[in-house]
Design an enzyme around this catalytic site. Structure first.
Site, PDB file in Angstrom:
ATOM      1  N   GLU A   1       0.771  -1.091   0.050  1.00  0.00           N
ATOM      2  CA  GLU A   1       0.108  -0.053  -0.137  1.00  0.00           C
ATOM      3  C   GLU A   1       0.846   1.498  -0.007  1.00  0.00           C
ATOM      4  OE1 GLU A   1      -2.160  -1.116   3.605  1.00  0.00           O
ATOM      5  OE2 GLU A   1      -0.779   0.018   4.685  1.00  0.00           O
TER       6      GLU A   1
ATOM      7  N   CYS B   1       3.590   8.223   0.960  1.00  0.00           N
ATOM      8  CA  CYS B   1       4.352   7.478   1.403  1.00  0.00           C
ATOM      9  C   CYS B   1       4.290   6.032   0.998  1.00  0.00           C
ATOM     10  CB  CYS B   1       3.553   7.191   2.925  1.00  0.00           C
ATOM     11  SG  CYS B   1       4.188   6.078   3.919  1.00  0.00           S
TER      12      CYS B   1
ATOM     13  N   CYS C   1       7.548  -7.065   7.290  1.00  0.00           N
ATOM     14  CA  CYS C   1       8.954  -6.294   7.680  1.00  0.00           C
ATOM     15  C   CYS C   1       9.582  -7.474   8.683  1.00  0.00           C
ATOM     16  CB  CYS C   1       8.959  -4.935   8.451  1.00  0.00           C
ATOM     17  SG  CYS C   1      10.559  -4.312   8.970  1.00  0.00           S
TER      18      CYS C   1
ATOM     19  N   CYS D   1       9.578  -4.551  15.239  1.00  0.00           N
ATOM     20  CA  CYS D   1       9.114  -3.412  16.352  1.00  0.00           C
ATOM     21  C   CYS D   1       7.688  -3.859  17.029  1.00  0.00           C
ATOM     22  CB  CYS D   1       9.161  -2.079  15.523  1.00  0.00           C
ATOM     23  SG  CYS D   1      10.819  -1.601  14.818  1.00  0.00           S
TER      24      CYS D   1
ATOM     25  N   CYS E   1       4.232  -2.169  15.635  1.00  0.00           N
ATOM     26  CA  CYS E   1       4.173  -1.739  14.303  1.00  0.00           C
ATOM     27  C   CYS E   1       3.331  -2.945  13.488  1.00  0.00           C
ATOM     28  CB  CYS E   1       5.322  -1.547  13.734  1.00  0.00           C
ATOM     29  SG  CYS E   1       5.361  -1.362  11.917  1.00  0.00           S
TER      30      CYS E   1
ATOM     31  N   GLU F   1      11.289  -2.263   5.661  1.00  0.00           N
ATOM     32  CA  GLU F   1      12.577  -1.521   6.147  1.00  0.00           C
ATOM     33  C   GLU F   1      13.252  -1.097   4.803  1.00  0.00           C
ATOM     34  OE1 GLU F   1      14.221   0.002   8.772  1.00  0.00           O
ATOM     35  OE2 GLU F   1      15.524   0.428   7.173  1.00  0.00           O
TER      36      GLU F   1
ATOM     37  N   SER G   1      13.165   6.462   5.624  1.00  0.00           N
ATOM     38  CA  SER G   1      12.843   6.273   7.187  1.00  0.00           C
ATOM     39  C   SER G   1      13.359   4.952   7.275  1.00  0.00           C
ATOM     40  CB  SER G   1      11.404   6.302   7.469  1.00  0.00           C
ATOM     41  OG  SER G   1      11.395   6.136   8.875  1.00  0.00           O
TER      42      SER G   1
ATOM     43  N   LEU H   1      13.667   6.655  16.222  1.00  0.00           N
ATOM     44  CA  LEU H   1      14.401   6.390  17.399  1.00  0.00           C
ATOM     45  C   LEU H   1      13.350   5.893  18.446  1.00  0.00           C
ATOM     46  CD1 LEU H   1      17.194   6.858  18.325  1.00  0.00           C
ATOM     47  CD2 LEU H   1      16.428   8.901  19.424  1.00  0.00           C
ATOM     48  N   HIS H   2      12.455   6.573  18.761  1.00  0.00           N
ATOM     49  CA  HIS H   2      11.353   5.917  19.518  1.00  0.00           C
ATOM     50  C   HIS H   2      11.991   5.428  21.067  1.00  0.00           C
ATOM     51  CE1 HIS H   2       9.616   5.773  15.861  1.00  0.00           C
ATOM     52  NE2 HIS H   2       9.626   4.787  15.501  1.00  0.00           N
TER      53      HIS H   2
ATOM     54  N   ASN I   1      -0.582   5.718  16.997  1.00  0.00           N
ATOM     55  CA  ASN I   1      -1.714   5.270  16.166  1.00  0.00           C
ATOM     56  C   ASN I   1      -2.039   3.777  16.742  1.00  0.00           C
ATOM     57  OD1 ASN I   1      -2.727   7.069  14.154  1.00  0.00           O
ATOM     58  ND2 ASN I   1      -0.865   6.709  13.039  1.00  0.00           N
TER      59      ASN I   1
ATOM     60  N   CYS J   1       0.935   2.602   8.323  1.00  0.00           N
ATOM     61  CA  CYS J   1       1.177   1.791   7.207  1.00  0.00           C
ATOM     62  C   CYS J   1       1.183   0.254   7.578  1.00  0.00           C
ATOM     63  CB  CYS J   1       2.228   2.318   6.319  1.00  0.00           C
ATOM     64  SG  CYS J   1       2.532   4.058   5.672  1.00  0.00           S
TER      65      CYS J   1
HETATM   66  N1  SAH Z   1      11.028   0.488   8.759  1.00  0.00           N
HETATM   67  C1  SAH Z   1      11.223   1.940   8.526  1.00  0.00           C
HETATM   68  C2  SAH Z   1      10.186   2.675   7.840  1.00  0.00           C
HETATM   69  C3  SAH Z   1       8.597   2.450   7.926  1.00  0.00           C
HETATM   70  S1  SAH Z   1       7.803   2.546   9.243  1.00  0.00           S
HETATM   71  C4  SAH Z   1      11.329   2.571   9.900  1.00  0.00           C
HETATM   72  O1  SAH Z   1      10.808   1.813  10.840  1.00  0.00           O
HETATM   73  O2  SAH Z   1      11.698   3.840   9.865  1.00  0.00           O
HETATM   74  C5  SAH Z   1       7.651   4.306   9.159  1.00  0.00           C
HETATM   75  C6  SAH Z   1       7.603   5.091  10.513  1.00  0.00           C
HETATM   76  O3  SAH Z   1       6.217   4.650  11.110  1.00  0.00           O
HETATM   77  C7  SAH Z   1       8.422   4.685  11.626  1.00  0.00           C
HETATM   78  O4  SAH Z   1       8.847   5.736  12.297  1.00  0.00           O
HETATM   79  C8  SAH Z   1       7.650   3.864  12.481  1.00  0.00           C
HETATM   80  O5  SAH Z   1       8.212   3.644  13.829  1.00  0.00           O
HETATM   81  C9  SAH Z   1       6.318   4.442  12.449  1.00  0.00           C
HETATM   82  N2  SAH Z   1       5.186   3.569  13.043  1.00  0.00           N
HETATM   83  C10 SAH Z   1       5.021   2.279  12.968  1.00  0.00           C
HETATM   84  N3  SAH Z   1       3.977   1.949  13.585  1.00  0.00           N
HETATM   85  C11 SAH Z   1       3.328   3.058  14.191  1.00  0.00           C
HETATM   86  C12 SAH Z   1       2.132   3.403  14.589  1.00  0.00           C
HETATM   87  N4  SAH Z   1       1.341   2.430  15.294  1.00  0.00           N
HETATM   88  N5  SAH Z   1       2.056   4.655  15.298  1.00  0.00           N
HETATM   89  C13 SAH Z   1       2.782   5.442  14.616  1.00  0.00           C
HETATM   90  N6  SAH Z   1       3.947   5.377  14.044  1.00  0.00           N
HETATM   91  C14 SAH Z   1       4.033   4.131  13.610  1.00  0.00           C
HETATM   92 FE1  SF4 Z   2       9.832  -2.697  10.355  1.00  0.00          FE
HETATM   93 FE2  SF4 Z   2       9.748   0.155  10.445  1.00  0.00          FE
HETATM   94 FE3  SF4 Z   2       7.760  -1.460  11.472  1.00  0.00          FE
HETATM   95 FE4  SF4 Z   2       9.988  -1.695  12.871  1.00  0.00          FE
HETATM   96  S1  SF4 Z   2       8.621   0.260  12.614  1.00  0.00           S
HETATM   97  S2  SF4 Z   2       8.644  -3.345  12.156  1.00  0.00           S
HETATM   98  S3  SF4 Z   2      11.555  -1.476  11.066  1.00  0.00           S
HETATM   99  S4  SF4 Z   2       8.213  -1.156   9.273  1.00  0.00           S
END
Ligand code: SAH
Ligand code: SF4
Length: 361
Positions: A92, A113, A120, A124, A127, A168, A199, A223-224, A298, A341
């Site tokens: 998507e 985006c 992935c 994380c 996610c 990723e 990202s 970073l988170h 989210n 996403c």
């Molecule tokens: N894998 C890469 C890019 C895709 S994720 C990365 O992790 O950077 C894009 C962004 O969306 C990242 O910063 C990720 O941490 C964030 N993200 C993932 N799940 C999320 C959620 N439920 N709410 C807000 N941001 C989220």
């Molecule tokens: Fe993969 Fe990025 Fe989601 Fe982490 S935040 S699981 S690296 S898509």
């Protein structure tokens, strides 16, 4: 067997194919213009090519790598496009419109985006993309094709591109760079490299590799967590590349690339939102001259994490601001469509039947 997609060919590979097929070299520019500038949806529509060449092309290539199956949202809101791939997988892309009221400083820009992988592998904890694990890398046609398709479907030009969809991007670096060459090439999509942001969750060797790339692409780091203790609770990659090593790679990035770095920091209640973390985050950001993008979490179906109350998000941001760090915080609820996403595809593949017999146009 699936034919290769015409949208995956660089101008050079197309020229080589034409030569091999005994066709004059000027056909390359005609074909590229049909694909990337006029954005036709069939090889048959390339009317200035001889019928025989169109037939040759049709028997060697399919035009696009993606089949659009569903759009969620409408033109004045965020739209999510779902695409089926040749192997039945889904990806998507999300198109965020120009909207000063909602999107502040980026008001004059339409941002897309895009996804870089199906699923992935980085897992994380918060996610949706990580939830179902990794299926496969996207190829260059599937990555660049999302931009082309979004422009076809919306009838609008994409101004800004963020690789923040599913996957990723730095774990699929070769295809990513091949797609970037299609996205930025003068004969293909011709978007400026400065309008592209990758990202990453922090793949240190690839950050260093990308820093040496000649184009001035932007980089955002997920970073988170400002310390190893907090970050490794939610991001398994932190065990492999802890915070200190990540920041060393970012110093290297700054030495090679003059685009300002972004630190992304989702705020999850009770997990990474303490004001101590904010103070440490501020120190990191100042040291590497990065801006900070704060994103209240989210909610993801099936996960328990929550966003902190707005007042707490503001307090977190104010610590950064008072430390002289440029920090943005968007408090409007993203709503279903704006959610992270990975969720739409996940629903489709898990067979929740949200995609009925929808008109694909
Ligand atoms: N894998 C890469 C890019 C895709 S994720 C990365 O992790 O950077 C894009 C962004 O969306 C990242 O910063 C990720 O941490 C964030 N993200 C993932 N799940 C999320 C959620 N439920 N709410 C807000 N941001 C989220
Ligand atoms: Fe993969 Fe990025 Fe989601 Fe982490 S935040 S699981 S690296 S898509």
């Amino acid at each position: 067997m699936t034919l290769p997609a015409l949208t995956g060919l660089t101008p050079e590979t197309l020229a080589a194919w034409l030569k091999e097929a005994g066709e004059p070299s000027f056909r390359a520019n005609q074909i590229l213009a049909w694909v990337w500038k006029k954005k036709v949806t069939s090889i048959g529509a390339m009317t200035n090519l001889p019928a025989a060449l169109r037939e040759k092309l049709t028997s060697s290539f399919r035009l696009a790598a993606l089949e659009h199956t569903h759009t969620q949202g409408s033109a004045d809101t965020t739209r999510k496009f779902l695409f089926r791939l040749h192997d039945g997988r889904y990806v998507e892309s999300v198109l965020i419109p120009a909207n000063p009221a909602l999107y502040g400083e980026k008001s004059d820009r339409r941002t897309l985006c895009v996804s870089s992988q199906v699923g992935c592998a980085y897992g994380c904890k918060f996610c949706a993309s990580g939830l179902a694990g990794f299926t496969r890398n996207l190829d260059a046609a599937e990555i660049a094709g999302q931009v082309l398709a979004a422009e076809q479907l919306s009838g609008e030009r994409v101004d800004n591109l963020v690789f923040m969809g599913m996957g990723e991007p730095l774990a699929n670096l070769d295809a990513l760079l091949a797609a970037i060459s299609l996205i930025t090439g003068a004969k293909t999509l011709h978007l400026g490299a400065r309008h592209l942001t990758i990202s990453t969750s922090g793949l240190v060797p690839q950050i260093r590799q990308l820093a040496e790339h000649p184009q001035q692409i932007r980089l955002a780091i997920s970073l988170h967590g400002a310390t190893d203790e907090v970050r490794q609770q939610i991001m398994p990659i932190n065990r492999k590349w802890p915070v200190a090593e990540l920041f060393e790679a970012l110093d290297f990035w700054n030495a090679r690339n003059n685009q300002k770095l972004t630190l992304e920091y989702i705020l999850i209640q009770g997990v990474n939102d303490s004001l101590e973390q904010a103070a440490i985050l501020a120190r990191h950001a100042r040291r590497i001259h990065a801006k900070v993008n704060l994103i209240p979490y989210n909610t993801v179906e099936g996960l328990e994490w929550k966003r902190p109350p707005d007042i707490h998000c503001r307090a977190f941001r104010d610590i950064l601001k008072n430390a002289g760090v440029s920090a943005t915080l968007r408090l409007e609820k993203g709503g279903d469509i704006d959610a992270a996403c990975g969720q739409l595809r996940l629903k489709q593949e898990l067979g929740e039947g949200i995609i009925a017999s929808v008109d694909a146009k």
